[in-house]
Design a protein around this motif. Structure first.
Motif, PDB file in Angstrom:
ATOM      1  N   LYS A   1     -48.480  -0.407 -34.020  1.00  0.00           N
ATOM      2  CA  LYS A   1     -46.782   0.296 -33.362  1.00  0.00           C
ATOM      3  C   LYS A   1     -45.565  -0.610 -33.250  1.00  0.00           C
ATOM      4  O   LYS A   1     -44.817  -0.631 -34.051  1.00  0.00           O
ATOM      5  CB  LYS A   1     -47.311   1.124 -32.515  1.00  0.00           C
ATOM      6  N   LYS A   2     -46.579  -1.871 -33.016  1.00  0.00           N
ATOM      7  CA  LYS A   2     -45.545  -2.838 -32.503  1.00  0.00           C
ATOM      8  C   LYS A   2     -44.972  -3.858 -33.568  1.00  0.00           C
ATOM      9  O   LYS A   2     -44.006  -4.047 -33.456  1.00  0.00           O
ATOM     10  CB  LYS A   2     -46.184  -3.201 -31.808  1.00  0.00           C
ATOM     11  N   SER A   3     -45.795  -4.552 -34.210  1.00  0.00           N
ATOM     12  CA  SER A   3     -45.160  -4.999 -35.346  1.00  0.00           C
ATOM     13  C   SER A   3     -44.816  -4.064 -36.618  1.00  0.00           C
ATOM     14  O   SER A   3     -44.242  -4.929 -37.383  1.00  0.00           O
ATOM     15  CB  SER A   3     -46.391  -5.637 -35.587  1.00  0.00           C
ATOM     16  N   PHE A   4     -45.070  -2.824 -37.166  1.00  0.00           N
ATOM     17  CA  PHE A   4     -44.881  -2.393 -37.915  1.00  0.00           C
ATOM     18  C   PHE A   4     -43.685  -2.757 -38.532  1.00  0.00           C
ATOM     19  O   PHE A   4     -42.828  -2.882 -39.826  1.00  0.00           O
ATOM     20  CB  PHE A   4     -45.098  -0.848 -37.922  1.00  0.00           C
ATOM     21  N   LYS A   5     -42.711  -2.268 -37.286  1.00  0.00           N
ATOM     22  CA  LYS A   5     -41.191  -1.918 -37.871  1.00  0.00           C
ATOM     23  C   LYS A   5     -40.326  -3.136 -38.229  1.00  0.00           C
ATOM     24  O   LYS A   5     -39.943  -3.128 -39.103  1.00  0.00           O
ATOM     25  CB  LYS A   5     -40.475  -1.148 -36.564  1.00  0.00           C
ATOM     26  N   ASN A   6     -41.039  -4.876 -37.680  1.00  0.00           N
ATOM     27  CA  ASN A   6     -40.207  -5.733 -37.472  1.00  0.00           C
ATOM     28  C   ASN A   6     -40.906  -6.943 -39.005  1.00  0.00           C
ATOM     29  O   ASN A   6     -40.252  -7.441 -39.899  1.00  0.00           O
ATOM     30  CB  ASN A   6     -40.082  -6.633 -36.875  1.00  0.00           C
ATOM     31  N   ASP A   7     -42.360  -6.403 -38.917  1.00  0.00           N
ATOM     32  CA  ASP A   7     -43.353  -7.489 -39.781  1.00  0.00           C
ATOM     33  C   ASP A   7     -44.143  -7.083 -40.845  1.00  0.00           C
ATOM     34  O   ASP A   7     -43.548  -8.098 -41.958  1.00  0.00           O
ATOM     35  CB  ASP A   7     -44.516  -7.615 -39.123  1.00  0.00           C
ATOM     36  N   PHE A   8     -44.168  -5.425 -40.972  1.00  0.00           N
ATOM     37  CA  PHE A   8     -44.284  -4.919 -42.167  1.00  0.00           C
ATOM     38  C   PHE A   8     -43.545  -4.349 -42.969  1.00  0.00           C
ATOM     39  O   PHE A   8     -43.203  -4.376 -44.177  1.00  0.00           O
ATOM     40  CB  PHE A   8     -46.362  -4.390 -41.808  1.00  0.00           C
ATOM     41  N   LEU A   9     -43.345  -3.260 -42.476  1.00  0.00           N
ATOM     42  CA  LEU A   9     -41.755  -2.270 -43.045  1.00  0.00           C
ATOM     43  C   LEU A   9     -41.099  -2.913 -44.341  1.00  0.00           C
ATOM     44  O   LEU A   9     -40.748  -2.700 -44.837  1.00  0.00           O
ATOM     45  CB  LEU A   9     -41.349  -1.584 -42.297  1.00  0.00           C
ATOM     46  N   PRO A  10     -40.069  -3.824 -43.706  1.00  0.00           N
ATOM     47  CA  PRO A  10     -39.169  -5.072 -44.546  1.00  0.00           C
ATOM     48  C   PRO A  10     -39.961  -4.975 -46.385  1.00  0.00           C
ATOM     49  O   PRO A  10     -39.001  -5.082 -47.007  1.00  0.00           O
ATOM     50  CB  PRO A  10     -39.008  -5.919 -43.544  1.00  0.00           C
ATOM     51  N   ILE A  11     -41.114  -5.376 -46.090  1.00  0.00           N
ATOM     52  CA  ILE A  11     -41.557  -6.133 -47.147  1.00  0.00           C
ATOM     53  C   ILE A  11     -42.208  -4.139 -47.799  1.00  0.00           C
ATOM     54  O   ILE A  11     -41.991  -4.777 -49.452  1.00  0.00           O
ATOM     55  CB  ILE A  11     -43.212  -6.409 -46.447  1.00  0.00           C
TER      56      ILE A  11
END
Length: 356
Positions: free
Chosen positions: A11-21
């Motif tokens: 939940k914490k990492s998804f939006k900034n670290d993974f979603l853009p990819i």
């Protein structure tokens, strides 16, 4: 107290670290399937390295690599009271399949109760692309492609909704290849084992090698090395038949050199077709799948050739069928030999002992 996250894609990492990819692939995920394994070897990627691959429309795959180090102690049998300690390195890999909602719903409808199994298969298929690439680029001979039989017997997984982060946790049994305590041998059975070592050491039973190759194939299958299993089971059958023909010739006062000559002249399949029916009876029509030799030809011989000559990567079903078909035809040959025991007594005794 907040629970520690089990996965790096969370939940914490998804939006900034993974979603853009994922958005670069044109995917806005709503569902994530995740699992994690410890590989039986070390891939020396920097800890936390993640890589994402497009799978198909509205589906992507992400692998995240971390290193697990542990201290293994070794003793020199019972003569040393102190352990020698070595660092042991393996890779923990987190595997994530991300879906847009309609793609996930379609997958659920298509796969039904096989959904989780098929999601594991997709993850391992994609992971193996990275492992194969690493092997080729680095020439690391200690690594290999993996399948579920090589990994943890009961892997955990979760399915997450990325809107609410409500998760469904689960576990599944992927194999039963675990260490267990074996029943101790009786003193009598132990004595038989120790005695038979002299038989092997003095080459008194010519069928030992074919038996060892069968066991090698069965071990390969249990450990998930399917290609090696099929090659070994087919090799075991070829070794068995060549040894059998040599022993049949000896019983007929012919020489092993004459057996070699017939092999050189006719080849393996030619010998199979021409040399055994007249001596043992039975069915030896390799194109007839209604008989055991025909099933062996279809399920083992042709598959082995596809591996050797065509680069086939067999699955566990093909491997199981190859081993079973070979076991069945060998058993049938044993039964044929029993009917000829008066003609070939030594061969029957060799085989009965080798297959105790």
């Amino acid at each position: 107290m907040e629970n520690k996250e089990l996965f790096s894609l969370n939940k914490k990492s998804f939006k900034n670290d993974f979603l853009p990819i994922y958005k670069q692939f044109g995917i806005n995920p709503n569902k994530v399937f995740q699992t994690s394994f410890t590989l039986p070897f070390h891939l020396p990627f920097n800890g936390g390295t993640s890589v994402t691959m497009f799978v198909e429309d509205k589906i992507a795959f992400t692998a995240t690599f971390n290193t697990l180090s542990s201290k293994n102690g070794y003793r020199a049998g019972v003569v040393s009271t102190e352990e020698l300690v070595f660092e042991n390195y393996k890779t923990i890999v987190e595997l994530s399949l991300v879906f847009e909602q309609d793609a996930y719903d379609k997958k659920c409808m298509e796969d039904g109760e096989d959904l989780i199994s098929n999601l594991f298969d997709i993850c391992l298929e994609r992971l193996n692309l990275f492992i194969r690439s690493y092997r080729i680029m680095t020439k690391d001979k200690l690594t290999h492609q993996v399948n579920l039989k090589m990994l943890e017997a009961i892997p955990l997984f979760r399915i997450v909704d990325t809107e609410t982060w409500i998760e469904q946790m689960g576990a599944c049994i992927t194999h039963t290849n675990v260490q267990y305590e074996k029943k101790p041998l009786t003193n009598l059975d132990s004595d038989k084992v120790f005695h038979y070592a002299n038989v092997i050491g003095n080459n008194l039973n010519p069928f030992i090698l074919s038996q060892e190759l069968i066991l090698d194939a069965q071990r390969n299958y249990v450990e998930g090395f399917y290609k090696e299993a099929i090659i070994n089971i087919q090799t075991s059958f070829e070794v068995f038949l060549r040894t059998l023909l040599t022993e049949l010739y000896k019983a007929e006062n012919k020489t092993s050199e004459e057996a070699d000559e017939i092999y050189d002249a006719k080849g393996f399949i030619g010998v199979l077709k021409s040399q055994f029916h007249e001596r043992l009876g039975g069915q030896w029509k390799i194109k007839d799948e209604d008989c055991k030799i025909g099933r062996w030809y279809s399920k083992c011989y042709k598959i082995r050739n596809s591996i050797i000559h065509g680069g086939l990567v067999p699955d566990y079903i093909q491997t199981e069928e190859a081993i079973n078909a070979t076991d069945e035809v060998v058993l049938e040959i044993f039964q044929l030999l029993k009917t000829k025991e008066s003609t070939y007594p030594n061969i029957s005794s060799f085989i009965s002992v080798a297959n105790m």
